[in-house]
Write a protein that holds these residues in place. Structure first.
Motif, PDB file in Angstrom:
ATOM      1  N   GLU A  36       0.832  -1.204   0.000  1.00 11.47           N
ATOM      2  CA  GLU A  36       0.000   0.000   0.000  1.00 11.47           C
ATOM      3  C   GLU A  36       0.869   1.258   0.000  1.00 11.47           C
ATOM      4  O   GLU A  36       0.589   2.230  -0.715  1.00 11.47           O
ATOM      5  N   GLU A  40       1.096   4.140  -3.059  1.00  6.18           N
ATOM      6  CA  GLU A  40       0.738   5.532  -2.805  1.00  6.18           C
ATOM      7  C   GLU A  40       1.909   6.492  -3.035  1.00  6.18           C
ATOM      8  O   GLU A  40       1.734   7.559  -3.624  1.00  6.18           O
ATOM      9  N   ARG A  41       3.081   6.132  -2.557  1.00  6.78           N
ATOM     10  CA  ARG A  41       4.212   7.058  -2.560  1.00  6.78           C
ATOM     11  C   ARG A  41       5.224   6.769  -3.666  1.00  6.78           C
ATOM     12  O   ARG A  41       5.973   7.644  -4.075  1.00  6.78           O
TER      13      ARG A  41
END
Length: 307
Positions: A36, A40-41
């Motif tokens: 996750e 996201e990053r």
């Protein structure tokens, strides 16, 4: 060539980012939380001439679609058995498995799970960590990867793999004997771990006190005697280089084992030092300094377990 990297910590993340940035087909097999975060990053590497950022392909256990040509195992020893189970669906008849772990115990586990013929000897040198933001921070300009067949035979698959992973930011070194390369590094990391864990400080401080440099030389000689008895001697020149590195004036170097212990983190004491001591017994070499460090590590672990 389809490459699966098991783990996306400092080492696996760095090498995987470099390979993906160079256009290689790379998938990271990670835990759900890390997956996750990476979605996201992105996967970021700092401490270089420029920040490297990629949008990685990630998968979690049970999400692997088919087999891979190469599996790079970059987990620590504590995660090896679960990684073996997770990666099994990705291993086909022609898959090559390349471990990044230190020591030698994992080679037995991988041979039992997949067959020794699938596993290459491999050594990586990278000084990096995961920073507070969850990104990879490179602490020293060193990213070397040595790999070779067990036993020293040249092979077409090794040549293909070396060509595939020779990308900017990775210094790839084909080894004449992959196991010999692993023993050479094992002697170094055992020496560094024993020195810093027993003396509780960086090597510059240890070397600066009376008897410190002699103690370091004794540890390196003890570890080298084990390797020689096991059939993988360390040359006098390499031993001298290790002693020089571990006695460098003012050096703030500490072993990763020491850093994990002092931070209260899980450590690889049994995998690195414990297995080394056991193999020393099997080849008839006494290792009082290694044994003393192992005892200290075990006492520390017992205290951690008590909470």
């Amino acid at each position: 060539m389809k490459i699966l990297i098991v783990g996306a910590g400092a080492t696996g993340g760095y090498f995987g980012a470099r390979l993906a940035d160079a256009g290689r087909d790379v998938t990271f097999l990670v835990r759900e939380r890390r997956a996750e975060f990476l979605r996201e990053r992105g996967l970021r590497v700092a401490g270089l001439e420029r920040e490297l950022r990629i949008e990685p392909k990630v998968a979690t256990a049970g999400q692997l679609g088919g087999t891979f040509d190469v599996v790079l195992l970059t987990v620590k020893a504590a995660g090896l058995q679960s990684a073996i189970a997770d990666v099994a669906p990705a291993v086909g008849p022609e898959t090559v498995i390349v471990p990044f772990l230190n020591g030698m115990a994992h080679m037995d586990a991988l041979a039992e799970a997949f067959g020794a013929e699938k596993v290459l000897g491999s050594v990586v040198h990278l000084v990096g960590t995961i920073d507070a933001a969850g990104d990879i921070a490179v602490l020293r300009p060193l990213a070397r990867w040595t790999l070779g067949e067990q036993g020293g035979d040249a092979s077409e698959r090794l040549a293909r793999l070396v060509a595939e992973v020779s990308v900017p930011g990775i210094d790839v070194v084909p080894a004449q004997d992959g196991l010999d390369a692993m023993w050479q590094k094992w002697v170094f990391i055992v020496s560094a771990g024993v020195v810093t864990c027993l003396m509780r400080g960086p090597v510059g401080d240890i070397a600066a006190v009376p008897g410190g440099a002699g103690f370091v030389a004794d540890v390196v000689a003890e570890a080298g005697a084990v390797a020689a008895a096991a059939g993988f001697p360390v040359s006098p020149g390499e031993q001298a280089e290790t002693v020089a590195f571990l006695t460098e004036d003012g050096s703030d170097f500490t072993s990763s084992l020491y850093r994990d212990v002092t931070a209260g983190l899980p450590n690889e004491g049994e995998h690195i030092v414990g297995d080394f001591a056991r193999r020393a017994r099997s080849v008839g070499v006494d290792t009082p300094l290694v044994d003393l460090a192992l005892l200290q590590l075990r006492v520390h672990e017992a205290g951690m377990a008590r909470g």
